[in-house]
Design an enzyme around this catalytic site. Structure first.
Site, PDB file in Angstrom:
ATOM      1  N   THR A  22       4.572  -1.411   3.183  1.00 38.09           N
ATOM      2  CA  THR A  22       3.188  -1.756   3.511  1.00 38.09           C
ATOM      3  C   THR A  22       2.282  -0.672   2.919  1.00 38.09           C
ATOM      4  O   THR A  22       2.745   0.368   2.469  1.00 38.09           O
ATOM      5  CB  THR A  22       2.954  -1.806   5.036  1.00 38.09           C
ATOM      6  OG1 THR A  22       3.076  -0.474   5.579  1.00 38.09           O
ATOM      7  CG2 THR A  22       3.953  -2.720   5.727  1.00 38.09           C
ATOM      8  N   ALA A  38       5.635   3.004   6.173  1.00 42.07           N
ATOM      9  CA  ALA A  38       4.329   3.044   6.849  1.00 42.07           C
ATOM     10  C   ALA A  38       3.570   4.246   6.305  1.00 42.07           C
ATOM     11  O   ALA A  38       4.071   5.371   6.339  1.00 42.07           O
ATOM     12  CB  ALA A  38       4.509   3.165   8.355  1.00 42.07           C
ATOM     13  N   VAL A  59       8.082   7.381   6.164  1.00 43.79           N
ATOM     14  CA  VAL A  59       6.680   7.768   6.034  1.00 43.79           C
ATOM     15  C   VAL A  59       6.284   7.734   4.563  1.00 43.79           C
ATOM     16  O   VAL A  59       6.904   8.394   3.723  1.00 43.79           O
ATOM     17  CB  VAL A  59       6.447   9.180   6.603  1.00 43.79           C
ATOM     18  CG1 VAL A  59       4.973   9.552   6.509  1.00 43.79           C
ATOM     19  CG2 VAL A  59       6.934   9.249   8.045  1.00 43.79           C
ATOM     20  N   LYS A  60       5.257   6.966   4.270  1.00 42.19           N
ATOM     21  CA  LYS A  60       4.786   6.825   2.903  1.00 42.19           C
ATOM     22  C   LYS A  60       3.661   7.829   2.665  1.00 42.19           C
ATOM     23  O   LYS A  60       2.665   7.850   3.396  1.00 42.19           O
ATOM     24  CB  LYS A  60       4.288   5.395   2.692  1.00 42.19           C
ATOM     25  CG  LYS A  60       4.254   4.905   1.276  1.00 42.19           C
ATOM     26  CD  LYS A  60       3.906   3.419   1.289  1.00 42.19           C
ATOM     27  CE  LYS A  60       3.883   2.830  -0.105  1.00 42.19           C
ATOM     28  NZ  LYS A  60       3.433   1.420  -0.057  1.00 42.19           N
ATOM     29  N   LEU A  61       3.823   8.669   1.630  1.00 40.21           N
ATOM     30  CA  LEU A  61       2.833   9.684   1.304  1.00 40.21           C
ATOM     31  C   LEU A  61       2.433   9.562  -0.162  1.00 40.21           C
ATOM     32  O   LEU A  61       3.293   9.318  -1.020  1.00 40.21           O
ATOM     33  CB  LEU A  61       3.394  11.092   1.545  1.00 40.21           C
ATOM     34  CG  LEU A  61       3.792  11.461   2.980  1.00 40.21           C
ATOM     35  CD1 LEU A  61       4.414  12.859   3.001  1.00 40.21           C
ATOM     36  CD2 LEU A  61       2.591  11.401   3.914  1.00 40.21           C
TER      37      LEU A  61
END
Length: 214
Positions: free
Chosen positions: A27, A56, A82-84
């Site tokens: 996402t 996310a 965790v998307k960074l």
């Protein structure tokens, strides 16, 4: 190659999951906003449907805040990573989160050098954006080749997610190159199923079957 769907639409995730081919979900803030719900509610609902990695995105821009937000997102479900976005602060946060056992998907990757740094910092996934490079006149699939070559040289555990998929040929290219994952929009997944000769063959079988019943 693992197949993820790139969406935050719950009904579409349910539909593709019912096909038996779905391995995970990515996402981003734009996709979540289109669905009119907050990120935490969205990824919680997705985790109840799909048994696989769910990306996310953290929205903080300082490493310490990214770490705090990343811990909160990861606490929602064990499958959430965790998307960074690729930047210096994200590298710092990735090192810390990965040391704590929280997986990071480093996104907005546009060079093999960026992917190398992300892998060195401990990212579990890197997401090179194929279509966005095509948009500015470069061949996005060349980047996939470069990253796969670098990772194979040094046996990184980091998985490569071919992202920003614009059409089925991008999916073929990612699979032929040997990418670990492709994250694919819903409309591209549906296009991958179809072929005019398949449709023609089905129509002919149905027609012949009806004739045989007379």
């Amino acid at each position: 190659m693992k197949i993820f769907i790139d969406t935050a639409n719950i009904e579409r995730i349910k539909e593709i999951n019912s096909w038996g081919i779905l391995d995970g979900v990515t996402t981003n803030p734009s996709l979540v906003a289109k669905e009119g719900m907050d990120l935490r509610t969205c990824v919680k609902q997705i985790s109840e449907i799909v048994d696989g990695p769910i990306s996310a995105e953290a929205m903080s821009m300082k490493a310490e805040d990214m770490v705090k937000e990343g811990r909160e997102l990861a606490a929602i479900h064990e499958n959430i990573n965790v998307k960074l976005p690729m930047c210096i602060e994200s590298l710092k946060a990735t090192k810390k989160l990965s040391e704590e056992g929280i997986k990071v998907n480093m996104t907005l990757i546009f060079s093999s050098q960026q992917a190398l740094l992300a892998a060195k910092a401990g990212a579990a996934f890197v997401s090179p954006f194929v279509g966005r490079l095509d948009d500015i006149g470069q061949d996005g699939t060349d980047l996939l080749v470069q990253i796969m070559d670098v990772f194979e040289n040094y046996d990184f555990d980091t998985e490569v997610i071919a992202a920003s998929i614009r059409h089925p040929i991008h999916v073929y290219a990612a699979a032929a190159i040997g990418c670990d994952i492709a994250t694919i929009p819903y409309d591209i997944l549906t296009k991958m199923v179809s072929h005019p000769k398949t449709d023609e063959g089905i129509a002919k079988f149905i027609e012949d079957y009806k004739k045989s019943k007379k």
